[in-house]
Structures are given as structure tokens and as C-alpha cells.
Design a protein around this motif. Sequence first.
Motif, short mmCIF file in Angstrom:
data_model
loop_
_atom_site.label_atom_id
_atom_site.label_comp_id
_atom_site.label_asym_id
_atom_site.label_seq_id
_atom_site.Cartn_x
_atom_site.Cartn_y
_atom_site.Cartn_z
N MET A 1 0.81 -1.21 0.00
CA MET A 1 0.00 0.00 0.00
C MET A 1 0.85 1.26 0.00
N ARG A 3 3.40 2.05 -1.67
CA ARG A 3 3.87 2.53 -2.97
C ARG A 3 2.95 3.58 -3.55
N LYS A 4 1.64 3.37 -3.36
CA LYS A 4 0.67 4.28 -3.98
C LYS A 4 0.86 5.71 -3.50
N ASP A 77 -7.98 6.38 -6.78
CA ASP A 77 -7.70 4.97 -7.03
C ASP A 77 -8.58 4.10 -6.14
N GLU A 80 -7.85 0.41 -6.13
CA GLU A 80 -6.46 0.06 -5.82
C GLU A 80 -5.77 -0.60 -7.01
N ASP A 83 -1.63 -0.50 -7.07
CA ASP A 83 -0.97 -1.52 -6.26
C ASP A 83 -1.19 -2.91 -6.84
N LYS A 84 -2.42 -3.20 -7.25
CA LYS A 84 -2.73 -4.53 -7.75
C LYS A 84 -1.98 -4.85 -9.04
N GLU A 86 0.97 -3.52 -9.98
CA GLU A 86 2.38 -3.73 -9.66
C GLU A 86 2.59 -5.05 -8.92
N ASP A 87 1.63 -5.47 -8.11
CA ASP A 87 1.75 -6.73 -7.37
C ASP A 87 1.52 -7.96 -8.26
N ASN A 386 -8.74 5.78 -0.63
CA ASN A 386 -7.88 5.71 -1.80
C ASN A 386 -8.15 6.85 -2.79
#
Length: 398
Positions: A1, A3-4, A77, A80, A83-84, A86-87, A386
Motif C-alpha cells: 500500500m 507505494r501508492k 484509485d 487500488e 498496487d494490484k 504492480e503486485d 484511496n
Amino acid sequence: MARKYLLAPTLIATLVSANSYAAVQSFDARSFAMGGIGASTADYLTATFHNPALTARYGEDDDVGVLIPSIGAQVDDSEEIIDKTEDFSDIYDRFSAITSPTEQDAQLVIDALEELQSNRANVQANVSLAVAIPNEYVSVNMFIKAYADAFIFADIAEDDLNTDKLIENGSLTSQALTMGVVIAEAGVSFAKSYKSSHGTFYYGITPKYQQVTTINYVTDIENYEFDDWDDDKYQTEESNINLDIGFAYHMNNGFAFGLVGKNLVKNSYETSATKGINGEYVINPTYIASASYNHRLFTVGVDVDLNEAEGYDSIAGTLNAVDTKADNKQMAGIGVEFNAFDWAQLRAGYQTDLSDNLADQFTAGLGLSPFDTFHIDLSASYASDNELGAVIQTSFTF
């Protein structure tokens, strides 16, 4: 989280590196806290960002104003997706490492892709500086500012959502995109006023130089990193001259009205082609109407965009059709400020997007202005955990 919440500073750092420019939109802290209003309520120092006519609205003791600087960012966002996305690379790496994947292994990848499908995020950032010199002949406001606006979305291939095909192919064709723009401006606002028995009429004009950098970052979804968007190969630059015009009327009884036309010269900009995908970004004329009541101890007002700011007009080459109207914006806001004898200000507001692309948000802020000389302003917006933003601003008025 975490990173966002580093995304906006990343954009701001990019803007600061282009500190000789300016942008279409601005995050003036006072306006931001008051729901984005300003076309009839801005002071002479921030008028160039809202209504050039108000550059000529100043007090008898006002000689020079310096804004150094206003810095702001906003993230929308709600799903999310940043994040999702990038993950997702970790999820896919685990799948790829399996010698003989099962349907259950493939389903984990598919579930992650389906969470990304049809979702998008929006990130905005702004840096502004200004120097204003009000006078009875022609009031002047010189400014530079930079504005970045990016949206992120996943372009999911249908075959990647099929368990058998995913196991058979072992690779993906889905991709992730960051498309956006960094608009830099430098200009000068000129304004005059005319007093009548019932009030004062203000009129102003802002010729400005614009440098527009379009962003078209496309990569395989399993390799997506938001920070890679600023690579030169994903960007194109063009420049042009544009124009803002504004009018305002402040009545002696405190009521005021404003009308502004921004970017009166329509321009379009082609992105670079990345993986067969390209787009066309449009800066179109937009018009804002405003009404307010201004008192020494409080101000209340409303601003409404009369038409949409278009953004990306076309995007071609994606696996799935992209709704190019999803980045249009048509804002309306209402705000109030309570002024404690020019020493402190408390502000609040509400803003909505009439295009229904951005979430409605509540705004608030605080200003401190000892001796009405040094000013520090803080403001924030909130729609959900978010979807939030913040602005900090310092200035001097002499």
C-alpha cells in the motif's frame, strides 16, 4: 500500500525538474480547500490561475505579491488498481515457476486479472509560482506552473482468462497502460478595472506559452512499474501559444460574478506509438461561471464549468475498446472561507465532477497570515481512503 502514496511525489519531482513552465489546471491551496472555486473569489496573486481579470482586484496597501510555491497532488484509485497491477508480477512469477501448473494455479492468475479488468486510476500533480504587481495602470501577474494528469488501466486479453489456454501457452498477452500528459505553461496576466457607482468591473487577458508532453507507457502486465512512465521513449513534446480571458463584477454590497474562458485556442497532440497503441490528446476551450458573496470576515461562492475538458479524444490499438470520455472533466464546486481579521483563515468546500468520472470530494484547509505579509496555506481533499489529495503553499504580500 505504501507505494501508492509515493506516486504523487514522483510526479511532483518530475514537475519541479521542469520548473520553468506551467499548466492548464492548478492546485492553489485556498481554492483547493474551497471546493476548487476561484473565478470570482481569487486574490490578485492567484488570480492568474482562475480568472486573469482578478489580477486587478487588490487593496490600497498591496504593492507586490510572491507565490513560492504551491505544490499539490491528488490520487483517485478507489479500486487500488495501481498496487494490484504492480503486485501482479509476483503472482505471475509464482505461476511461471511451476513446472506443471494445475487449473487451481492458473485460476489464481485469472482471479488477479479479473480484479484489474475494467478498472482505472487517476493521478494528478501540480507546481505553481507567481509574482504579481498590482497598480492603477495595468496590473500584472507573471507565472510559471506545471500540471501532470495520468490515468492507469489494465488491457486484459480474453485468452488470458481461459484456464486451459493459460496453462497451454504459459504466457500472457494482457498489458498495462499509463496514458497522460504533462502540461507546462509560462505566461503573464494583464488586467484593468473600472469603477461605477454600484461596483467594480474587472477584465483581463493571459497570453501564455504551453509545452505539452504526452505520455504513452505500455508494457506487458506482468512487467508493469508505474515509475517507468517518465522514460523518454514513451513521451512526445509539442509547444504552442494559448490564451485565457476573464471578466468579473464585484458589487458594493459584496456580491460578485465571474466568467472565464481558458485555452481559447484548441490544440491536439499525438502520442508516440508504443506496442501498436497511440492516442490523441486535446486541449479544448473551457468556460467557467462563478458567483460569490465576499465579506471582510467570510466568503462563500460557487464555480461551475460550463463544458467538459476533453483529455484523450482517441486511443487506438488496444486489445479492448477504451472509453475516451472517461478522462473528461467538468467540475462544479462550492466553498466557504472564514477570515479572522487577515491573521488566520478556515476553509471548507465540496466538489463534484459533472462528467461523473471523478468521485465527489469534501475539501478543507487552514491559512495563517501573520501581519498579512507571510502566508502559509494547507488544504486537503477526501472522497475515500484511496481518493484523496493535499496542497501546501507559501507566499508573501507587501
